[in-house]
Motif scaffolding. Sequence first.
Motif, PDB file in Angstrom:
ATOM      1  N   GLU A  39      46.195  40.891  42.859  1.00 23.14           N
ATOM      2  CA  GLU A  39      45.535  41.448  41.823  1.00 23.14           C
ATOM      3  C   GLU A  39      45.817  42.745  41.589  1.00 23.14           C
ATOM      4  O   GLU A  39      46.339  43.189  40.342  1.00 23.14           O
ATOM      5  CB  GLU A  39      43.876  41.498  41.995  1.00 23.14           C
ATOM      6  CG  GLU A  39      43.327  41.846  40.484  1.00 23.14           C
ATOM      7  CD  GLU A  39      41.678  41.973  40.951  1.00 23.14           C
ATOM      8  OE1 GLU A  39      41.257  42.375  39.810  1.00 23.14           O
ATOM      9  OE2 GLU A  39      41.335  41.715  41.980  1.00 23.14           O
ATOM     10  N   GLU A  40      46.109  43.581  42.352  1.00 22.11           N
ATOM     11  CA  GLU A  40      46.521  45.084  42.376  1.00 22.11           C
ATOM     12  C   GLU A  40      47.977  45.252  42.177  1.00 22.11           C
ATOM     13  O   GLU A  40      48.450  45.636  41.285  1.00 22.11           O
ATOM     14  CB  GLU A  40      46.269  45.977  43.432  1.00 22.11           C
ATOM     15  CG  GLU A  40      46.689  47.376  43.315  1.00 22.11           C
ATOM     16  CD  GLU A  40      46.324  48.176  44.665  1.00 22.11           C
ATOM     17  OE1 GLU A  40      46.784  49.418  44.415  1.00 22.11           O
ATOM     18  OE2 GLU A  40      46.040  47.656  45.573  1.00 22.11           O
ATOM     19  N   ALA A  43      48.604  44.226  38.498  1.00 30.27           N
ATOM     20  CA  ALA A  43      48.033  45.419  37.433  1.00 30.27           C
ATOM     21  C   ALA A  43      49.303  46.383  37.654  1.00 30.27           C
ATOM     22  O   ALA A  43      49.520  47.059  36.557  1.00 30.27           O
ATOM     23  CB  ALA A  43      46.792  46.051  38.176  1.00 30.27           C
ATOM     24  N   GLN A  46      51.918  45.005  35.515  1.00 34.92           N
ATOM     25  CA  GLN A  46      51.758  45.353  34.128  1.00 34.92           C
ATOM     26  C   GLN A  46      51.919  46.694  33.673  1.00 34.92           C
ATOM     27  O   GLN A  46      52.702  46.826  32.523  1.00 34.92           O
ATOM     28  CB  GLN A  46      50.464  44.840  33.819  1.00 34.92           C
ATOM     29  CG  GLN A  46      49.924  44.930  32.430  1.00 34.92           C
ATOM     30  CD  GLN A  46      48.291  44.454  32.222  1.00 34.92           C
ATOM     31  OE1 GLN A  46      47.853  45.239  32.715  1.00 34.92           O
ATOM     32  NE2 GLN A  46      48.423  43.607  31.394  1.00 34.92           N
ATOM     33  N   ASP A 234      45.116  54.294  30.219  1.00 34.46           N
ATOM     34  CA  ASP A 234      44.390  52.695  30.621  1.00 34.46           C
ATOM     35  C   ASP A 234      45.035  52.306  31.952  1.00 34.46           C
ATOM     36  O   ASP A 234      45.963  51.359  32.011  1.00 34.46           O
ATOM     37  CB  ASP A 234      44.848  51.757  29.588  1.00 34.46           C
ATOM     38  CG  ASP A 234      44.291  50.624  29.701  1.00 34.46           C
ATOM     39  OD1 ASP A 234      43.306  50.300  30.604  1.00 34.46           O
ATOM     40  OD2 ASP A 234      44.848  49.493  29.071  1.00 34.46           O
ATOM     41  N   ALA A 236      42.843  50.990  34.049  1.00 34.70           N
ATOM     42  CA  ALA A 236      41.448  50.483  34.491  1.00 34.70           C
ATOM     43  C   ALA A 236      41.715  48.989  35.407  1.00 34.70           C
ATOM     44  O   ALA A 236      40.992  49.219  36.513  1.00 34.70           O
ATOM     45  CB  ALA A 236      40.701  50.119  33.459  1.00 34.70           C
ATOM     46  N   ARG A 237      42.833  48.575  35.273  1.00 32.24           N
ATOM     47  CA  ARG A 237      43.314  47.175  35.881  1.00 32.24           C
ATOM     48  C   ARG A 237      43.660  47.445  37.487  1.00 32.24           C
ATOM     49  O   ARG A 237      42.972  46.968  38.209  1.00 32.24           O
ATOM     50  CB  ARG A 237      44.229  46.550  35.078  1.00 32.24           C
ATOM     51  CG  ARG A 237      44.376  44.893  35.698  1.00 32.24           C
ATOM     52  CD  ARG A 237      45.403  44.226  35.038  1.00 32.24           C
ATOM     53  NE  ARG A 237      45.624  43.086  35.688  1.00 32.24           N
ATOM     54  CZ  ARG A 237      46.768  42.208  35.454  1.00 32.24           C
ATOM     55  NH1 ARG A 237      47.677  42.460  34.486  1.00 32.24           N
ATOM     56  NH2 ARG A 237      46.875  41.159  36.116  1.00 32.24           N
ATOM     57  N   ARG A 240      40.418  48.699  39.104  1.00 26.15           N
ATOM     58  CA  ARG A 240      39.193  47.963  39.412  1.00 26.15           C
ATOM     59  C   ARG A 240      39.869  47.028  40.709  1.00 26.15           C
ATOM     60  O   ARG A 240      38.981  46.550  41.535  1.00 26.15           O
ATOM     61  CB  ARG A 240      39.221  46.900  38.442  1.00 26.15           C
ATOM     62  CG  ARG A 240      38.354  47.304  37.143  1.00 26.15           C
ATOM     63  CD  ARG A 240      37.975  46.082  36.214  1.00 26.15           C
ATOM     64  NE  ARG A 240      39.052  45.406  35.665  1.00 26.15           N
ATOM     65  CZ  ARG A 240      39.773  45.735  34.492  1.00 26.15           C
ATOM     66  NH1 ARG A 240      39.105  46.860  33.918  1.00 26.15           N
ATOM     67  NH2 ARG A 240      40.381  45.012  33.901  1.00 26.15           N
ATOM     68  N   ALA A 241      40.984  46.673  40.795  1.00 28.20           N
ATOM     69  CA  ALA A 241      41.698  46.078  42.018  1.00 28.20           C
ATOM     70  C   ALA A 241      41.514  46.936  43.234  1.00 28.20           C
ATOM     71  O   ALA A 241      40.935  46.263  44.249  1.00 28.20           O
ATOM     72  CB  ALA A 241      43.210  45.751  41.822  1.00 28.20           C
TER      73      ALA A 241
END
Length: 268
Positions: A39-40, A43, A46, A234, A236-237, A240-241
């Motif tokens: 997940e990280e 992110a 991205q 931004d 945040a993703r 969160r991870a």
Amino acid sequence: MSNTERLANYDLRAEIKAYWSERAATFDQSPGHEIFSEEERAAWHQLFLRHLGPGNGRAALDLASGTGVISHLMDDLGFRVTGMDWAEPMMERAQSKAKIRKRSISFRLGDAENTMEPDNAYDVIVNRHLVWTLVDPKAAFAEWLRVLRPGGTLLIIDGDFVSSTPLERLLSKLAVFGTRLGILKSDAVQASAAMMDTHRSILSRVYFSQGARAEAVADLLRQSGFDTVTIDTDLARVHRAQAKHWNLFKGLARGIQHRYAISATKAG
């Protein structure tokens, strides 16, 4: 610059190098340094794609590459990556990791503020948590501009690790208190009191001793000749991870810190 100032800068830079050399042994054990989940990883991919686009074999220089975390993420995306760090223990771990993972990343010892690289050598330059340590960021930015090819992009990922909001301070205190009581998860790596003192001492003497705020960094980039300087808060993703590997309060505190990515281009 006077001889006294030069000596002070030399001493500070030597301390910074020694500090990160010592941190190398446990660097990859800390969330926020190494990647701890797919997940990280996604992110980070991205974020890089948003500012840099796909690699397509373009030459990328990862400055202060440490154990190679960002270099590997860039390699994932198809960049032809060179990682540079001046701490030999970091470089040794980066080279070992790349060999184990069978990555064709070139790692070399070098100074991010004086790379000794040729003019116009790279399509992309990236660094994470380097700018706050710089003694002379304007000189470093001018060096990066020189090494970057016309039309190339610089991507800085950093933050203000000095000033904080009352809410952030409260969350941090709750995180420490809960850890001491044993009701919250402790960090995988516990920094010694001596290491924490060294970190605070270094932080008090670098250029951004009052905190590397995004607008201040962006202004220096413009003064150094960079174009199209864009601040992106931004993250945040990514946060969160990462937060899933900390206790609740530390994760919340990290999420509200002043952290950012700044992209800037060299005129083509």
